[in-house]
Design an enzyme around this catalytic site. Structure first.
Site, PDB file in Angstrom:
ATOM      1  N   ARG A  64      43.213  29.835  26.180  1.00 34.88           N
ATOM      2  CA  ARG A  64      44.584  29.461  26.509  1.00 34.88           C
ATOM      3  C   ARG A  64      45.391  29.848  25.046  1.00 34.88           C
ATOM      4  NH1 ARG A  64      44.300  23.785  29.645  1.00 34.88           N
ATOM      5  NH2 ARG A  64      42.579  23.469  28.103  1.00 34.88           N
ATOM      6  N   ASP A 255      32.204  23.187  56.730  1.00 37.78           N
ATOM      7  CA  ASP A 255      30.896  23.071  56.036  1.00 37.78           C
ATOM      8  C   ASP A 255      30.400  21.698  55.787  1.00 37.78           C
ATOM      9  OD1 ASP A 255      28.644  24.507  54.592  1.00 37.78           O
ATOM     10  OD2 ASP A 255      29.478  23.341  52.886  1.00 37.78           O
ATOM     11  N   ALA A 260      24.646  22.820  58.929  1.00 40.79           N
ATOM     12  CA  ALA A 260      24.516  24.235  58.254  1.00 40.79           C
ATOM     13  C   ALA A 260      25.231  24.594  57.198  1.00 40.79           C
ATOM     14  CB  ALA A 260      25.149  25.029  59.632  1.00 40.79           C
ATOM     15  N   HIS A 739      24.100  30.977  46.691  1.00 39.71           N
ATOM     16  CA  HIS A 739      22.650  30.109  46.319  1.00 39.71           C
ATOM     17  C   HIS A 739      23.426  29.345  44.951  1.00 39.71           C
ATOM     18  CE1 HIS A 739      19.457  32.828  47.842  1.00 39.71           C
ATOM     19  NE2 HIS A 739      19.787  32.170  48.800  1.00 39.71           N
ATOM     20  N   LEU A 758      14.456  45.367  33.267  1.00 42.79           N
ATOM     21  CA  LEU A 758      13.284  45.321  34.051  1.00 42.79           C
ATOM     22  C   LEU A 758      12.775  46.822  33.972  1.00 42.79           C
ATOM     23  CD1 LEU A 758      14.030  42.730  36.698  1.00 42.79           C
ATOM     24  CD2 LEU A 758      12.009  42.619  35.206  1.00 42.79           C
ATOM     25  N   VAL A 765      12.310  50.105  39.620  1.00 42.98           N
ATOM     26  CA  VAL A 765      13.609  49.568  39.930  1.00 42.98           C
ATOM     27  C   VAL A 765      14.385  50.422  40.709  1.00 42.98           C
ATOM     28  CG1 VAL A 765      15.673  48.479  38.977  1.00 42.98           C
ATOM     29  CG2 VAL A 765      13.750  47.849  37.808  1.00 42.98           C
TER      30      VAL A 765
END
Length: 1080
Positions: A64, A255, A260, A739, A758, A765
């Site tokens: 800030r 939720d 669920a 997640h 990777l 990939v």
């Protein structure tokens, strides 16, 4: 999400309330929003008027000071002007543009630059790190390069001496002691109150005290059930640049009340592309694909529904999205993508029916908005779900394209964006639910390649012997924690279709019941699985079990897992629960590593080793197990975070290779029990595994362990890798994906950086997830060409019978119901009384009378009718303790019987002689009236028959001593009923009977009975046939039974309250009359 950022005011309030007062000065601050009353603020905080002040936005904005968003040394008037100039004004921070709406005001602390310091604590998988520099403020620069640090292991806490030695080398004198005491107390609070990140910059350290100036922090939100009392009420604001909408708050509340998972983040309200995706991993992949195909600026939302939401919950979720989507139209029309992977246990048909309800409700707006819908889904009962979706597509008047698992998961995105043609409706699979349909065996199977190490080495058959490097084998036995009968049956069906000689489930543990046995199916026959109250008993009696599958809730999963770790026989633990606090998870990982136990999860569906063993609901229903050929091993092993995506990988791999050898979903939380590398190395060292697949994701650095292993040639087998979450960098504000671990805290943690790394070290990939299957196919075909793998003929699996309930769910069978009911229904989201939701019954104030009208008569009666019913209940509730019913209840109560027994003993006395005259009175009077008998003729006819007139006569009451109850009811009925022919008839009969004897009055039974007939016949609510039927089946007498039950219960409670002992009838109230011939 677990780690959630909090406002500065929230963090300082927590520190004020929980830090020892002697270690630092208390933080003084006030929050300011657009509805703040400045006069009230000054009155409550007088220092605002007398001291110099600092003001800044409190909206998770970093740096800030660099952005000029801090006003220092101003008076109250200056602060007020500064805030008003910025309140609700747009501010750009990086790529994000948002409105400033929340500020924090604090007293200005004059101090020397040399007194400023910097301290930061953050958590990672292996412990916590404390960073400290003796310089602080906006110009601190590169903290990582200049900060001193302490690395703390799990459950380790620093000492003041350690802090002084390792962190405070540049701090001297009394300031050093002050700083050491403060940092130690700060870390203790950090660990005990489940912070995941805490930064103070600057921290002002003087010889007198320690002052906290700027603070940024994150809490582990999953620990609220443990820390609520110390946290207080915590508000988790959205990232700057994205306002929290009411619809998002509604879904968050939905939720919180649901088992669920329901998530919704609005990215662009005016966006053209909307998603409704099932599954945390799948939701990220759909967003990735949309952005990769050029739709980033048009993507309206991110969200997911998963964890088997009900039809009603899915309806509410879909309705919320459609409300937002149809607020405004787009000239090119809008796109709705209803996508998802292959569900493990969610009933696709049930969720789709909820979505269909919402689509039908918004049909007009969908047509007006030129909306096109693209659907792709699979999993339990998906065939019915897709059928329902196709059927509604024919009636909505908009394009609806529906696909199942024959179509790649994200193919519908490129169809929707015009990047690939839309194919014709696919052919329906020949297998469904738990078994292959007749004639489907041939089409469902295809030849598969054989696994071979090289040209010279003979490939050994799949062995059932235990290999210490592998988690599961053909003889693996598991103990299940929790009464998860559906998951257990799924495991047993998998065992059967894999031709295992014995079930993999040895026992179940459920502390809330006593030891017993639970019935399950093993193929066609029934078997019993023991259920134990104590885990120790289960372990002792099933010493061959080396896997525990823990279905405990997030609140008890830690304790049950710690208990499990105390049994050396257990080598693998799967923790299914999502939302275990991260500190607890890290302790579990530490204890498991110490004991050499592998933990899969938390927040996982588990894993599967085809032909051997599966964890819980992994792999979904039997149709997917057959479709993905999980009943026998293939040559490809995979590891992913997402449980839902593990099922999608089963499908992709089975379509493009000879199938899965083993697959594990390590879990979506930030700290999974085992990592990608733990499993990839197991796979790599197994000669039967020929290639590897890794599905990583944004956030964390575990994928870089794979990068290092490839670079160092520890992994040489071909590996196909893809990290989901490539879209994260395309959003203007931070988005937390489904997640808990799917959030990048640094450039290195982004999916794009991981995919590049990777690829640079030799992994295969693909360009996008859309091409993952093609990349897997290319690598596999190369192995075939090199002769590593050769084709092998498929062996059909045994048929597993379908459960009756599931067959009925699919509509494959029908069975006559044992019961029929038409008055109530508890199966849906809300209890229904005669079709009316219980919430409406309460909200509309139907009362007892209205409730009776629904449950007894299946309709709402007029207000006067429901009032009459309530009056009847009140006047029949009691008639003193001397009547037979009350007497019986009292005697029974005093004999020590329970309430139900005492109540029943009183109710059993009700009949023609006591209380049961309502029906009789109604029937006798109505029959006479209907025959056209004059009142005198009716009385004479009854006398000739020698029958009493029901409802006439009273033992105490008479013309001279009228029954007030009768008078009240009679007056009400005459006043409020539309017409009262039968009551008028009964009153004429009463004139005749009382002329003979004054106590032969129309009693309560009589007046209620005849008035009820007038109600049934003349209210307009019943047909004549219905009215007659209710009279004949005893409905009127039900009023007396229900009313008098209240009185009987009152007598029961009264006797208990008075503590009355066993009743014995007195001798002097009994006339003993013995037979005379026995008296001599």
């Amino acid at each position: 999400m677990s780690a959630k950022a909090i406002r500065e005011v929230t963090g300082k309030a927590i520190l004020n309330n929980n830090l020892p007062s002697q270690v630092c000065a208390a933080c003084r601050f006030v929050p300011v929003t657009d509805d703040t009353n400045w006069d009230d603020l000054v009155r409550d905080h007088p220092w605002l008027r007398t001291e110099k002040l600092v003001v800044k936005p409190d909206q998770l904005i970093k740096r800030r000071g660099k952005l000029g968003l801090i006003k220092v040394g101003a008076d109250l008037a200056g602060v007020k002007t500064w805030v008003n100039q910025r309140m609700n004004k747009d501010q750009q921070v990086g790529k994000a543009v948002g409105k400033l709406r929340s500020f924090i005001i604090e007293p200005f602390l004059p101090h020397d630059q040399g007194d400023e310091a910097y301290v930061c604590i953050y958590s990672h998988r292996h412990g916590d790190t404390i960073l400290f520099t003796h310089e602080g403020g906006v110009d601190i620069g590169d903290v990582d390069s200049k900060a001193l640090k302490i690395e703390l292991g799990i459950e380790e806490k620093p000492t003041e001496a350690q802090i002084k030695e390792q962190l405070l080398t540049h701090v001297n004198g009394p300031r050093k002691d002050k700083a050491a005491a403060f940092i130690k107390a700060l870390y203790d609070l950090y660990a005990d109150l489940y912070f995941t990140y805490l930064e103070i910059n600057p921290l002002v350290i003087t010889s007198k005290d320690v002052y906290i100036l700027d603070l940024a922090a994150k809490l582990d939100a999953t620990a609220e059930f443990m820390c609520k009392a110390k946290w207080g009420d915590v508000d988790y604001p959205p990232p700057f640049g994205r306002d929290a909408l009411p619809e998002e708050a509604f879904i968050a509340d939905l939720d919180a009340k649901s088992g669920a998972s329901l998530k919704l983040t609005i990215l662009n309200e005016g966006g053209r592309i909307w998603t409704m995706v099932a599954g945390g991993g799948a939701s990220v992949i759909y967003s990735d694909t949309i952005c990769e195909l050029g739709g980033a600026t048009e993507l309206a939302n991110y969200g997911e529904y998963s964890g088997a939401p009900s039809e009603q919950q899915t309806y509410e979720y879909a309705k919320t999205i459609l409300t937002l989507m149809t607020k405004e139209n787009h000239p090119d029309g809008k796109i709705l993508i209803i996508g998802g992977g292959i569900a493990n246990f969610t009933n696709v048909a049930a969720t789709f029916k909820g979505i269909v309800r919402a689509l039908q409700q918004f049909q007009v707006k969908l047509v007006e908005g030129k909306v096109s819908i693209f659907v792709r889904r699979a999993g339990p009962n998906y065939q019915e779900g897709l059928r329902v979706m196709r059927e509604v597509g024919k009636t909505l008047g908009i394009p609806v394209h529906v696909f199942g698992n024959e179509t790649h998961m994200t193919a519908i995105v490129s169809m929707a964006l015009g990047k690939r043609p839309i194919p014709k409706e696919p052919t329906v699979e020949s297998h469904t639910a738990n078994f292959l349909l007749p004639g489907g065996q041939n089409t469902a199977q295809s030849p598969r390649p054989e696994r071979k190490m090289d040209h010279d080495t003979e490939v050994p058959p799949v062995s059932s012997k235990r290999d210490s490097t592998q988690l599961f084998h053909k003889e693996t036995k598991a103990i299940i924690w929790g009464m998860q009968t559906r998951a257990v049956q799924g495991m047993l069906d998998f065992d059967f279709v894999c031709s295992r000689p014995e079930p993999s489930v040895a026992a179940m543990v459920y502390p809330f019941t006593g030891d017993h046995k639970q019935k399950f199916y093993w193929g066609h026959k029934e078997i019993l699985v023991p259920v134990y109250k104590s885990m120790a008993d289960a372990m002792k009696k099933h010493s061959d079990a080396d896997v525990l599958i823990n279905f405990a809730s997030l609140r008890s999963a830690y304790d049950s897992t710690i208990e499990t770790l105390g049994f050396p026989q257990i080598r693998t633990i799967a923790i299914i629960a999502e939302g275990i606090p991260e500190n607890l998870t890290r302790i579990l990982i530490k204890r498991a590593n110490e004991k050499g136990v592998s933990i899969i999860g938390p927040a996982t569906v588990g894993g599967v080793k085809p032909g051997c063993f599966k964890i819980g609901n992994t792999g979904g229903m039997m149709d997917n197990i057959l479709h993905s050929k999980l009943y026998r091993p293939g040559s490809v092993a995979y590891v992913s975070r997402s449980g839902g995506m593990s099922n999608e990988l089963n499908n992709i791999i089975s379509h493009n290779t000879d199938g899965v050898y083993e697959g594990v979903a390590i879990g979506g939380d930030r700290y999974p029990g085992t990592t990608f590398m733990d499993h990839l190395l197991r796979y790599h060292d197994n000669p039967e595994v020929k290639m590897l697949v890794l599905l990583g994701e944004v956030g964390g650095i575990e994928e870089y362990e794979v990068y290092e292993a490839l670079k160092e040639k520890r992994i040489v087998k071909p590996i196909v890798a893809w990290c989901i979450g490539t879209c994260a960098g395309m959003f203007t504000s931070e988005v937390q994906f489904g997640h808990a671990g799917a959030c990048a805290n640094a450039e290195r943690e982004t999916a794009i950086a991981k995919n590049k790394a990777l690829a640079d070290c030799g992994a295969h990939v693909p360009a996008s997830f859309d091409e993952l299957g093609e990349e897997i196919s290319r690598v596999f075909q190369k192995l075939l060409q090199e002769g590593i793998i050769v084709p092998k003929e498929e062996v059909p699996p045994p048929t597993v019978p379908m459960d009756f309930n599931w067959a009925r769910e699919l509509g494959l069978i029908r069975k006559p119901a044992s019961f029929m009911t038409s008055i109530s229904d508890e199966r849906g989201q809300e209890l229904l009384y005669a079709g009316m939701p219980i919430s409406a019954v309460l909200e509309q104030g139907l009362g007892i009378g209205g409730t009776l009208s629904l449950l007894w008569f299946q309709r709402r009666l007029p207000t006067y009718a429901t009032t009459f019913l309530e009056m009847c209940l009140m006047v029949t509730a009691d008639h003193g303790p001397a009547v037979s019913g009350a007497h019986n209840t009292i005697v029974c109560t005093r004999a020590g019987k329970d309430l139900v027994s005492s109540l029943v003993s009183g109710l059993l006395t009700i009949g023609d002689r006591f209380g049961g005259a309502l029906d009789g009175a109604a029937r006798q009077f109505s029959e006479a009236f209907d025959k056209g008998l004059l009142p005198m003729e009716f009385v004479n006819e009854m006398r000739k028959k020698g029958q009493l007139i029901m409802g006439i006569g009273h033992r105490v009451k008479s013309l001279n001593n009228p029954d007030k109850r009768v008078e009240i009811i009679k007056n009400f009925v005459k006043k409020d009923f539309p017409t009262t022919p039968l009551l008028d008839y009964a009153l004429e009969v009463e004139k005749i009977t009382t002329s003979k004897k004054p106590n032969l009055i129309l009693n309560v039974d009589g007046v209620i009975g005849v008035a009820f007939v007038d109600l049934l016949r003349n209210s307009g609510s019943f047909t004549p046939e219905e009215a007659e039927e209710y009279i004949n089946i005893g409905a009127i007498n039900g009023l007396f039974v229900l009313g008098r039950s209240m009185g009987f219960i009152g007598h029961y409670l009264d006797q208990k309250r008075l503590k009355q002992g066993l009743y014995r009838h007195p001798w002097d109230d009994i006339s003993y009359v013995m037979p005379e011939h026995y008296t001599t």
